[in-house]
Design an enzyme around this catalytic site. Structure first.
Site, PDB file in Angstrom:
ATOM      1  N   GLY A  20      82.346  93.543 -28.041  1.00 47.14           N
ATOM      2  CA  GLY A  20      82.732  92.136 -28.238  1.00 47.14           C
ATOM      3  C   GLY A  20      83.126  91.881 -29.688  1.00 47.14           C
ATOM      4  CD  GLU A 145      84.194  93.053 -24.857  1.00 45.79           C
ATOM      5  OE1 GLU A 145      84.495  91.969 -25.426  1.00 45.79           O
ATOM      6  OE2 GLU A 145      83.026  93.431 -24.710  1.00 45.79           O
ATOM      7  CB  ILE A 153      79.377 103.392  -9.891  1.00 45.69           C
ATOM      8  CG1 ILE A 153      78.842 104.810  -9.792  1.00 45.69           C
ATOM      9  CG2 ILE A 153      80.060 102.986  -8.585  1.00 45.69           C
ATOM     10  CD1 ILE A 153      77.745 104.983  -8.761  1.00 45.69           C
ATOM     11  CB  THR A 196      82.872 111.010 -29.417  1.00 46.56           C
ATOM     12  OG1 THR A 196      82.015 110.097 -30.075  1.00 46.56           O
ATOM     13  CG2 THR A 196      84.299 110.514 -29.476  1.00 46.56           C
ATOM     14  CE  LYS A 228      83.112 119.566 -33.831  1.00 46.40           C
ATOM     15  NZ  LYS A 228      81.724 119.756 -34.240  1.00 46.40           N
ATOM     16  N   GLY A 360      66.861  74.646 -22.942  1.00 44.20           N
ATOM     17  CA  GLY A 360      66.077  75.472 -22.027  1.00 44.20           C
ATOM     18  C   GLY A 360      65.847  74.791 -20.695  1.00 44.20           C
ATOM     19  CB  CYS A 387      70.305  70.557 -24.346  1.00 43.76           C
ATOM     20  SG  CYS A 387      70.832  70.097 -22.681  1.00 43.76           S
ATOM     21  CD  GLU A 411      64.175  70.863 -16.522  1.00 42.36           C
ATOM     22  OE1 GLU A 411      64.565  70.105 -17.441  1.00 42.36           O
ATOM     23  OE2 GLU A 411      64.503  72.058 -16.456  1.00 42.36           O
ATOM     24  CG  HIS A 515      74.416  73.032 -25.345  1.00 45.69           C
ATOM     25  ND1 HIS A 515      73.390  73.936 -25.366  1.00 45.69           N
ATOM     26  CD2 HIS A 515      74.233  72.283 -24.224  1.00 45.69           C
ATOM     27  CE1 HIS A 515      72.616  73.756 -24.308  1.00 45.69           C
ATOM     28  NE2 HIS A 515      73.105  72.760 -23.599  1.00 45.69           N
ATOM     29  CD  GLU A 517      74.050  75.349 -28.626  1.00 41.86           C
ATOM     30  OE1 GLU A 517      74.106  74.191 -29.093  1.00 41.86           O
ATOM     31  OE2 GLU A 517      73.487  75.612 -27.549  1.00 41.86           O
TER      32      GLU A 517
HETATM   33  N1  GLN Z   1      66.707  71.535 -18.471  1.00 40.09           N
HETATM   34  C1  GLN Z   1      67.373  70.432 -19.067  1.00 40.09           C
HETATM   35  C2  GLN Z   1      68.422  69.815 -18.152  1.00 40.09           C
HETATM   36  O1  GLN Z   1      68.864  70.443 -17.217  1.00 40.09           O
HETATM   37  C3  GLN Z   1      67.995  70.834 -20.390  1.00 40.09           C
HETATM   38  C4  GLN Z   1      69.105  71.825 -20.241  1.00 40.09           C
HETATM   39  C5  GLN Z   1      69.494  72.463 -21.550  1.00 40.09           C
HETATM   40  O2  GLN Z   1      68.720  72.464 -22.515  1.00 40.09           O
HETATM   41  N2  GLN Z   1      70.667  73.063 -21.590  1.00 40.09           N
HETATM   42  O3  GLN Z   1      68.841  68.720 -18.365  1.00 40.09           O
END
Ligand code: GLN
Length: 544
Positions: A20, A145, A153, A196, A228, A360, A387, A411, A515, A517
């Site tokens: 990558g 890539e 396989i 290689t 080589k 998360g 998030c 959640e 997000h 990032e």
């Molecule tokens: N779990 C949370 C939601 O679904 C946050 C998702 C996340 O952090 N990307 O809203």
């Protein structure tokens, strides 16, 4: 119509050699010479997209503007090329088979036996051409890539399609670059070329002669060794390149340029281009290599053991650190540890100048994250939540400032009295898991006179999303009456996109439902990361 040139990048010997980064580096070098370049990734797994795969196994799920959940390499392509990728830049075996099977069901192949060759390989080739067609022949070069390691396989249909494609477009319109490993055996004190040779032999068995060998090694390849490898692998000596281990991934294109990698590629493709403009890139890499100081940022996530699980976040800190002339040391905090009474939180935060709570899913470690946010809020440590990080910040504020006892997210708990975070209305009827979240780029309007506005310096922004839950609008009033500012909203005002605390209460407390990032680039650090690191530097200066 101009002739597009195609570069295929394959990997040999072992995985994780950095195909990558090599593809992204080559893309950058060619772009810096004035060529129009894009990169696509072929992934041999059967998943239709990586969205449902655990980041522990496959690293981060990267999200594109068009809402595609992609392999993390697309993140590298964007960060190096400074261009947006889309779903067309990533193809999995799952997508290819899905497409072919759907066509078979529709009767498109009526009468034929549907086979890997030609049906699967044709679909793969169609996906290479599609980039050219959809962009109206905009690109001079398309880099492809091929995931996996030659000899597996799984990747065979991709390699067969590549072989056929190269034959069709002809020599000098397409080349194969093979990334391989030249290991150093310390007991013998030697670099070894045999792996290689074997890997090239495997490629030859499937009819592909590599044009360029990019050899990863921890020691310098001597001319003798290059000769080589060239002789035994049937490659010109000048096309045996070394890619020595670098301190920073952003140094790789500069090292490859010193090796004349881009020159050789252009020569083999019979392509002329200007001199590379790499001054800015060079300057930033020097800043990464010689920072003025180091700051410690605590980072609370679920997959702390696999830093690749948060690749875009860790890279965003590299970009923001370089901008602020510091190196950012990330201290991964196990949020479950913060849930134990025996843990001394003062000790954990003693050297810390900022806290980031990661995105998360699921309830593991949530209480620890909430404890960390409370600590950062009360002790005026710069805080940034992404998030899930925003959702935890709202829960913490609801519980400890608004007095909503046991406030929580639906959640994590079904029966919650104060469900300050709840499933988005339209998500309630969705049952399938793949590609069904609120995904991709959405507009957001920023409140003037806010910390968010100070970061972005504009009112209208677009950011990428990946979530199912949101701040429950029924609690807006009580949250804002207690001082929380909703500094970013969806254009119709119905979704909270950003929250913050007033600057007279806290020097830097901000969280986003989106997000950021995913949009940070080396040459354009994301404004929130940039200002967060700046504030963390100020915090650390105060401490000294
Ligand atoms: N779990 C949370 C939601 O679904 C946050 C998702 C996340 O952090 N990307 O809203």
């Amino acid at each position: 119509m101009k002739q597009t040139k195609y570069i295929f990048l394959t990997g040999g010997v072992v995985s994780s050699l950095g195909k990558g980064i090599a593809s992204a580096s080559l893309g950058l070098l060619l772009k810096s010479r004035g060529l129009k370049v894009t990169i696509q990734k072929f992934d041999p797994y059967i998943n239709v997209d990586p969205g449902t795969m655990s980041p522990l196994q496959h690293g981060e799920v990267f999200v594109t503007d068009d809402g595609y959940e992609a392999d993390l390499d697309l993140g590298h392509y964007e960060r190096f090329l400074d261009e947006n990728m889309s779903k067309d830049n990533n193809t999995t075996s799952g997508q290819v088979y899905f497409e072919v099977i759907q066509k078979e069901r529709k009767g498109n192949y009526l009468g034929a036996t549907v086979q890997v060759i030609p049906h699967i390989t044709d679909e793969i080739k169609r996906r290479i051409r599609q980039i050219d067609e959809k962009s109206k022949n905009k690109y001079d070069v398309i880099i492809t890539e091929i995931g996996g390691t030659v000899g597996d396989i799984e990747s065979l249909p991709f390699l067969e399609a590549m072989r056929q494609f190269m034959l069709e477009v002809g020599k000098s319109n397409s080349i194969c670059i093979h990334l391989t490993l030249v290991p150093y055996i310390s007991a013998a004190g030697e670099l070894k070329t045999k792996p290689t040779q074997h890997s090239v032999k495997t490629l030859l068995e499937i009819g592909i002669q590599p044009d360029i060998l990019l050899c990863r090694s921890e020691k310098i390849l001597t001319n003798e060794l290059r000769k080589k490898i060239a002789l035994f692998c049937n490659v010109e000596a000048e096309a045996v390149m070394q890619s020595i281990d670098a301190k920073s991934i952003y140094e790789v294109p500069l090292n490859l340029h010193k090796e004349k990698f881009d020159n050789v590629v252009l020569k083999k493709l019979n392509l002329s281009a200007g001199n590379p403009q790499l001054n800015k890139w060079n300057r930033i890499v020097n800043k990464i290599k010689s920072p003025r100081k180091e700051i410690n940022i605590a980072i609370c996530g679920k997959y702390n053991v696999v830093p690749d699980a948060y690749k875009s976040i860790t890279e965003s800190f590299v970009h923001a650190g370089a901008y602020n002339n510091v190196s950012v040391k990330l201290n991964w905090i196990d949020s479950e540890l913060l849930e134990k009474n025996s843990t001394n939180i003062d000790d954990i935060f003693s050297e810390i100048s900022g806290l980031l709570v990661c995105p998360g899913f699921g309830d593991r470690g949530i209480e620890g994250k909430i404890t960390a946010i409370k600590y950062a809020r009360e002790n005026k440590i710069p805080f940034f939540g992404i998030c899930l990080g925003l959702q935890c910040a709202v829960i913490e504020f609801a519980r400890n400032v608004c007095g909503l006892k046991n406030a929580n997210s639906k959640e994590f708990k079904d029966n919650v009295r104060f469900n300050v975070i709840d499933l988005m209305e339209y998500q309630k009827s969705i049952k399938v898991k793949g590609g069904s979240m609120r995904l991709g780029s959405y507009p957001c309007i920023i409140l003037k006179k806010s910390l968010a506005y100070k970061c972005y310096k504009k009112e209208f922004i677009n950011e990428r999303h990946r979530h199912r839950y949101e701040v429950n609008n029924n609690y807006r009033k009580i949250l804002s009456d207690n001082g929380m500012i909703f500094s970013g909203l969806s254009p119709d005002g119905s979704l909270i996109e950003m929250i913050e605390l007033p600057e007279d209460i806290h020097p830097f407390f901000i969280a986003t439902q989106f997000h950021p990032e995913f949009k940070s680039r080396l040459i354009k650090p994301h404004p929130i990361f940039r200002e967060f690191v700046k504030s963390a530097v100020e915090h650390s200066n105060k401490k000294c």
